[in-house]
Write a protein that holds these residues in place. Sequence first.
Motif, PDB file in Angstrom:
ATOM      1  N   UNK A 489      -9.001 -14.408  14.395  1.00  0.00           N
ATOM      2  CA  UNK A 489      -9.631 -14.570  13.086  1.00  0.00           C
ATOM      3  C   UNK A 489     -11.123 -14.814  13.254  1.00  0.00           C
ATOM      4  N   UNK A 490     -11.914 -14.155  12.428  1.00  0.00           N
ATOM      5  CA  UNK A 490     -13.357 -14.385  12.409  1.00  0.00           C
ATOM      6  C   UNK A 490     -13.610 -15.821  11.937  1.00  0.00           C
ATOM      7  N   UNK A 491     -14.423 -16.616  12.664  1.00  0.00           N
ATOM      8  CA  UNK A 491     -14.637 -18.030  12.308  1.00  0.00           C
ATOM      9  C   UNK A 491     -15.129 -18.245  10.882  1.00  0.00           C
ATOM     10  N   UNK A 492     -15.807 -17.250  10.286  1.00  0.00           N
ATOM     11  CA  UNK A 492     -16.344 -17.464   8.934  1.00  0.00           C
ATOM     12  C   UNK A 492     -15.244 -17.561   7.881  1.00  0.00           C
ATOM     13  N   UNK A 493     -14.011 -17.216   8.262  1.00  0.00           N
ATOM     14  CA  UNK A 493     -12.899 -17.319   7.325  1.00  0.00           C
ATOM     15  C   UNK A 493     -12.145 -18.643   7.457  1.00  0.00           C
ATOM     16  N   UNK A 494     -12.665 -19.556   8.286  1.00  0.00           N
ATOM     17  CA  UNK A 494     -12.031 -20.867   8.440  1.00  0.00           C
ATOM     18  C   UNK A 494     -12.983 -21.955   7.955  1.00  0.00           C
ATOM     19  N   UNK A 495     -12.429 -22.887   7.205  1.00  0.00           N
ATOM     20  CA  UNK A 495     -13.190 -24.040   6.716  1.00  0.00           C
ATOM     21  C   UNK A 495     -12.449 -25.310   7.127  1.00  0.00           C
ATOM     22  N   UNK A 496     -13.176 -26.259   7.691  1.00  0.00           N
ATOM     23  CA  UNK A 496     -12.599 -27.540   8.103  1.00  0.00           C
ATOM     24  C   UNK A 496     -12.992 -28.605   7.087  1.00  0.00           C
ATOM     25  N   UNK A 497     -11.983 -29.326   6.574  1.00  0.00           N
ATOM     26  CA  UNK A 497     -12.240 -30.413   5.629  1.00  0.00           C
ATOM     27  C   UNK A 497     -12.027 -31.748   6.340  1.00  0.00           C
ATOM     28  N   UNK A 498     -13.062 -32.583   6.305  1.00  0.00           N
ATOM     29  CA  UNK A 498     -13.014 -33.906   6.938  1.00  0.00           C
ATOM     30  C   UNK A 498     -13.331 -34.967   5.893  1.00  0.00           C
ATOM     31  N   UNK A 499     -12.615 -36.088   5.952  1.00  0.00           N
ATOM     32  CA  UNK A 499     -12.899 -37.151   4.994  1.00  0.00           C
ATOM     33  C   UNK A 499     -14.261 -37.775   5.288  1.00  0.00           C
ATOM     34  N   UNK A 500     -14.841 -38.305   4.255  1.00  0.00           N
ATOM     35  CA  UNK A 500     -16.150 -38.945   4.381  1.00  0.00           C
ATOM     36  C   UNK A 500     -16.105 -40.094   5.386  1.00  0.00           C
ATOM     37  N   UNK A 501     -15.037 -40.903   5.349  1.00  0.00           N
ATOM     38  CA  UNK A 501     -14.938 -42.046   6.256  1.00  0.00           C
ATOM     39  C   UNK A 501     -14.799 -41.595   7.705  1.00  0.00           C
ATOM     40  N   UNK A 502     -14.084 -40.477   7.944  1.00  0.00           N
ATOM     41  CA  UNK A 502     -13.924 -39.980   9.316  1.00  0.00           C
ATOM     42  C   UNK A 502     -15.267 -39.548   9.890  1.00  0.00           C
ATOM     43  N   UNK A 503     -16.056 -38.862   9.094  1.00  0.00           N
ATOM     44  CA  UNK A 503     -17.356 -38.368   9.558  1.00  0.00           C
ATOM     45  C   UNK A 503     -18.312 -39.519   9.832  1.00  0.00           C
ATOM     46  N   UNK A 504     -18.246 -40.571   9.015  1.00  0.00           N
ATOM     47  CA  UNK A 504     -19.219 -41.651   9.110  1.00  0.00           C
ATOM     48  C   UNK A 504     -18.820 -42.738  10.101  1.00  0.00           C
ATOM     49  N   UNK A 505     -17.622 -42.653  10.709  1.00  0.00           N
ATOM     50  CA  UNK A 505     -17.194 -43.680  11.663  1.00  0.00           C
ATOM     51  C   UNK A 505     -18.164 -43.783  12.826  1.00  0.00           C
ATOM     52  N   UNK A 532     -16.105 -43.282   0.384  1.00  0.00           N
ATOM     53  CA  UNK A 532     -16.482 -43.924   1.648  1.00  0.00           C
ATOM     54  C   UNK A 532     -17.812 -44.623   1.544  1.00  0.00           C
ATOM     55  N   UNK A 533     -18.507 -44.694   2.705  1.00  0.00           N
ATOM     56  CA  UNK A 533     -19.777 -45.425   2.782  1.00  0.00           C
ATOM     57  C   UNK A 533     -20.824 -44.548   3.456  1.00  0.00           C
ATOM     58  N   UNK A 534     -21.081 -43.417   2.869  1.00  0.00           N
ATOM     59  CA  UNK A 534     -21.995 -42.475   3.514  1.00  0.00           C
ATOM     60  C   UNK A 534     -23.428 -42.985   3.515  1.00  0.00           C
ATOM     61  N   UNK A 535     -24.111 -42.675   4.602  1.00  0.00           N
ATOM     62  CA  UNK A 535     -25.549 -42.885   4.677  1.00  0.00           C
ATOM     63  C   UNK A 535     -26.210 -41.557   4.336  1.00  0.00           C
ATOM     64  N   UNK A 536     -27.101 -41.584   3.367  1.00  0.00           N
ATOM     65  CA  UNK A 536     -27.721 -40.336   2.930  1.00  0.00           C
ATOM     66  C   UNK A 536     -28.528 -39.675   4.044  1.00  0.00           C
ATOM     67  N   UNK A 537     -29.107 -40.520   4.939  1.00  0.00           N
ATOM     68  CA  UNK A 537     -29.902 -39.941   6.029  1.00  0.00           C
ATOM     69  C   UNK A 537     -29.016 -39.140   6.970  1.00  0.00           C
TER      70      UNK A 537
END
Length: 647
Positions: A489-505, A532-537
């Motif tokens: 599969x061409x990578x442009x046809x895949x989207x990964x969804x991650x929770x805000x808290x997982x990304x900001x850990x 979650x508690x995202x930092x805008x920076x």
Amino acid sequence: MNTVEARIEEIRILIADDNAAIHDDFRRILATGAEDDANLSEAENVLFGDPAATPTHHPDYALDFALQGQQAVQCVKRARADDRPYTMAFVDMRMPPGWDGLETIERLWEEDPDVQIVICSAHSDYDWRDIFERVGHSDKLLILKKPFEPIEVLQCASALSRKWQHERALEAHVESLEQVITARTEKLEAANLQLRHLATHDALTGLPNRVLLDDRLAQAIAHADRDAQPFAVLMLDLDRFKLINDSFGHRAGDTVLNEVARRLHGLVRSIDTVARVGGDEFVLVVSPPAARADAEEIGRRANEVLSTPIQLGGVDLHVSSSIGIAFYPSDGGSAENVLAHADAAMYCAKERGRNNYQCFAPDMKSVALERVSLESELHQALKLEQFALFYQPKVDTATGDIHSAEALIRWHHPQRGLIQPTQFIPLAEECGLIHEIGAWVLREACRQCKAWQRAGQLSLRVAVNVAASQFRRGDLFEVVRSALEESELDPRFLEIELTESAVMTNPEDSAAVLEQLSRMGVLVSVDDFGTGYSSMSYLRRFPIDKLKIDRSFITDLATRADDASIVQAIVSLAHGLRLKVVAEGVETLEQLKFLQSVGCDQYQGYHFSPPLPATEFAALVCNWQKAEDRSSDDVASRTHSKLAAYR
């Protein structure tokens, strides 16, 4: 030079003779000159068979003198007290009117058994064998007949002083080895003590672990059986502790666990036990006498003391727990049974709203067995191919076009029917199966997307939700790459969804992983945004493509002004960062119209379609694309009417 070396280096000689002139003779002989040194070296070479060598300077001897045996003994006693013992003593055999030489030697050796003795005598009426039998220590005793040659005195002094020095050096070496052995033994004992502690205590909190808990339970059962007094077991599990780990990281989680351990330990008596038996599970053993009311009071107070916020990085964390209580012997006749029943009561407390305690009742056992059974069946579900993916469209809010879909897992259980992810995903995370299941979802979504393309049916992007623990595992990039390569599969046809808290850990590590995915061509969305508690920076630095507004803000969009303001702010923020915005959980036409009014890019939810099996989803999209009714006044109305016709 240390004290031992100084004592060995110094050669002190005592001369005990009642004739003062003899003292002068010893002084002249032992105060050696260069000529005497040379003569002594030659004599030693002949005596010991050493090759001729350059004469060496013999050490100066420190001499003390005594006219009587009693005086000699006092000298030896003082020398020992000063830690400057005599190396040797020349003792005259006859010293009237006091002790003779033999008694003097016996008294000297009572004070210092190590002093070397040379008996000096002009008489031949002694049986020397009788002398040796009387005084013993023949290895420390020499006999020198008067009159003697100076070289004989020097040889005796040199030989015996060296012997004495070697013995002292050996003693010092042995003492040093003993000190080393003692120190190492103490360290080994300390290490063994620490190992025993680690084997029976939790490394993080210092509380007893399961090993020590089993021992304490065995003791409690023995006392209860002997005294006919019950005891209570409380199983305590922190509520939503995983959210703390996901949002703040495991170090923060460890801080919370330590604080919880400290508070729980302060609840009970010294004869009671507080143990940590799992990630966020604690067990309290309340020893006899413990009435039911006492155990319930401890359960109530446990949640009371945990209710005080824990300060962490400027944030007040509120912790609660679900507590199950069981009693021995009424709720179980063994440690295993009473623990299992306390565990069943704890899960009942979770089902009844958390932040409470429940005492075990017989009907709770079936609930616990049901959970254990479900976990066992979950382990077999992958092997038996019982999982399937359903797909929910993501619809363009402005045009009504479908360009992507989210893949959602379902469990086709042979007896229980279709099981929703909310029922088994938390269980999969607890028992460590989430990584296998998550990898399967990625492979299957990529395979299905490619299959649609090859069949000429659909050419759209598929989004896969990745669990926080799967993201933190560190191998997400490799898992995604493998799934793409396997399906071609061409990578442009895949989207990964991650929770805000997982990304900001761990923002720095997250940025590196997201950068890898972005360079590969995979799109990244931040799911459940706003919870979650995202930092805008950091959000600005992350290579992400979309924000998904959490469904909790969409549900009351038409009735709560605050939610409407939050959604509008998120859309404005995302567009300012050049990100697309997706709203999930859209169920009404009113919600859709509001989203259109604030410029939300896409939406998904039951208003358009529930998640569908792959075949039905493909049919929905194909029929939607073929529909020709696109002449209504506005997109929301057109979408609503077309869906009504399709259904």
